[in-house]
Design an enzyme around this catalytic site. Sequence first.
Site, PDB file in Angstrom:
ATOM      1  CB  SER A   1     -15.848  22.503   2.769  1.00 45.63           C
ATOM      2  OG  SER A   1     -16.227  21.759   1.623  1.00 45.63           O
TER       3      SER A   1
ATOM      4  CG  HIS B   1     -13.553  19.059   4.479  1.00 44.49           C
ATOM      5  ND1 HIS B   1     -13.333  17.994   5.323  1.00 44.49           N
ATOM      6  CD2 HIS B   1     -14.785  18.852   3.945  1.00 44.49           C
ATOM      7  CE1 HIS B   1     -14.378  17.181   5.310  1.00 44.49           C
ATOM      8  NE2 HIS B   1     -15.281  17.677   4.474  1.00 44.49           N
TER       9      HIS B   1
ATOM     10  CG  ASP C   1     -16.912  18.041   1.230  1.00 42.10           C
ATOM     11  OD1 ASP C   1     -16.854  17.172   2.116  1.00 42.10           O
ATOM     12  OD2 ASP C   1     -17.086  19.252   1.466  1.00 42.10           O
TER      13      ASP C   1
ATOM     14  CG  MET D   1     -19.943  14.581  -2.575  1.00 40.26           C
ATOM     15  SD  MET D   1     -21.349  15.695  -2.411  1.00 40.26           S
ATOM     16  CE  MET D   1     -20.770  16.765  -1.082  1.00 40.26           C
TER      17      MET D   1
ATOM     18  CG  HIS E   1     -15.952  13.916   3.872  1.00 46.00           C
ATOM     19  ND1 HIS E   1     -16.980  14.802   4.149  1.00 46.00           N
ATOM     20  CD2 HIS E   1     -16.432  12.687   4.188  1.00 46.00           C
ATOM     21  CE1 HIS E   1     -18.031  14.136   4.612  1.00 46.00           C
ATOM     22  NE2 HIS E   1     -17.727  12.853   4.633  1.00 46.00           N
TER      23      HIS E   1
ATOM     24  CG  MET F   1     -19.386  12.158   1.674  1.00 42.25           C
ATOM     25  SD  MET F   1     -19.906  13.884   1.581  1.00 42.25           S
ATOM     26  CE  MET F   1     -18.370  14.616   1.032  1.00 42.25           C
TER      27      MET F   1
ATOM     28  CG  MET G   1     -21.385  13.257   7.868  1.00 41.58           C
ATOM     29  SD  MET G   1     -20.297  14.491   7.129  1.00 41.58           S
ATOM     30  CE  MET G   1     -21.469  15.604   6.354  1.00 41.58           C
TER      31      MET G   1
ATOM     32  CG  ASP H   1     -18.305  17.995   6.884  1.00 43.16           C
ATOM     33  OD1 ASP H   1     -18.543  19.170   6.564  1.00 43.16           O
ATOM     34  OD2 ASP H   1     -17.999  17.100   6.063  1.00 43.16           O
TER      35      ASP H   1
HETATM   36  C1  DX5 Z   1     -21.511  17.878   2.983  1.00 41.33           C
HETATM   37  C2  DX5 Z   1     -20.008  18.061   2.994  1.00 41.33           C
HETATM   38  C3  DX5 Z   1     -19.582  19.234   3.810  1.00 41.33           C
HETATM   39  C4  DX5 Z   1     -20.036  20.561   3.243  1.00 41.33           C
HETATM   40  C5  DX5 Z   1     -19.994  21.598   4.318  1.00 41.33           C
HETATM   41  O1  DX5 Z   1     -21.827  16.699   2.344  1.00 41.33           O
HETATM   42  O2  DX5 Z   1     -19.388  16.911   3.535  1.00 41.33           O
HETATM   43  O3  DX5 Z   1     -18.171  19.223   3.986  1.00 41.33           O
HETATM   44  O4  DX5 Z   1     -19.253  20.977   2.166  1.00 41.33           O
HETATM   45  O5  DX5 Z   1     -20.578  22.749   3.818  1.00 41.33           O
HETATM   46  P1  DX5 Z   1     -21.309  23.782   4.761  1.00 41.33           P
HETATM   47  O6  DX5 Z   1     -20.274  24.290   5.728  1.00 41.33           O
HETATM   48  O7  DX5 Z   1     -21.802  24.831   3.816  1.00 41.33           O
HETATM   49  O8  DX5 Z   1     -22.410  23.054   5.477  1.00 41.33           O
HETATM   50 ZN    ZN Z   2     -17.250  17.064   4.095  1.00 43.63          ZN
END
Ligand code: DX5
Ligand code: ZN
Length: 220
Positions: A11, A36, A38, A40, A69, A71, A140, A178
Site C-alpha cells: 500500500s 494498492h 488508498d 480517502m 481502493h 474509501m 477489511m 487489507d
Molecule cells: C486502511 C487501508 C489499508 C492500509 C494498510 O484504511 O485501506 O490499505 O493502508 O496498511 P497496513 O498494512 O499498515 O495495515
Molecule cells: Zn486499502
Amino acid sequence: MPGKTTLIAPSILSADFSDLKSALSLAETAGADWIHCDVMDGAFVPNITFGPLIVQAIAMNTSLVVDTHLMIQDPDRYIEDFVKAGSHQVTVHQEACPHLHRTVQFIRGLGAKAGVSINPATPVSTLESILPDLDLVLLMSVNPGFGGQKFIPASIGKIQKLDAMRRELNPGLVIAVDGGVTEENAAELAAAGADSLIAGTAFFKAPDPAAAARKIKGLA
Ligand code: DX5
Ligand code: ZN
C-alpha cells in the site's frame, strides 16, 4: 493450499510521498504484484489521502497492477477519473454504495476490474447477490482510515466464509485482505483463502522490504 503463491500488494500509503518513484521501484524489485492506492475522503473515513492526480503519477511510473481502493462516499462521481488515471482495478465500499450493482457495472463498463470492500462489522453474507458480478472482494481486517493498525482476528472466519461462498457463486473471484497484514499472519490468511495480501507497514516500514515480501508471499 500448499504450494500456492500469494499475491502481495504494497500500500503506497506507507511509502515516502516525496519519492514515489523509488517506492514503486522498490515494490517492483521486491516482487510485488499490485500497488494498492488508498483513496480517502475525510467523510466515509476520518482521514484524507489523495485523488486521481497521484494515482495517475503512480500508474505512469510502474508496471504493477494499479489497485485503487476508494474509501469515499458516493464513489460513482469519481470512478471514471480513477480509471482514466490508470487504475486497472477499482474497489468501492459496499457501505458507501446504495446501488452497488449499478456501480459495479459502471466500473466494468469502463474496462477496469471491479472490486467490493466490506468493513470489519459487515458480514460476508451481504455480498451474496453481487458476488457473481465481481472480480475481487477486499476484506477489511482493520477499520478503514489509517495504516499501521492491528489485525482484527475475526477476519479469518470471514475469509473462510467468503472462500466457501465463491466456490459456489464465482470460483474466479479474487479474495484480497487489507489491514494489519504481517509476515507472521500471512500464511494463516493464505490458508484461510486469501489470494492477495495488502501490506502497507509490513512492506514499506520493514528493514528489508524484499525479504518481507517473500515471507508474505509464502516464498520464504
Ligand atoms: C486502511 C487501508 C489499508 C492500509 C494498510 O484504511 O485501506 O490499505 O493502508 O496498511 P497496513 O498494512 O499498515 O495495515
Ligand atoms: Zn486499502
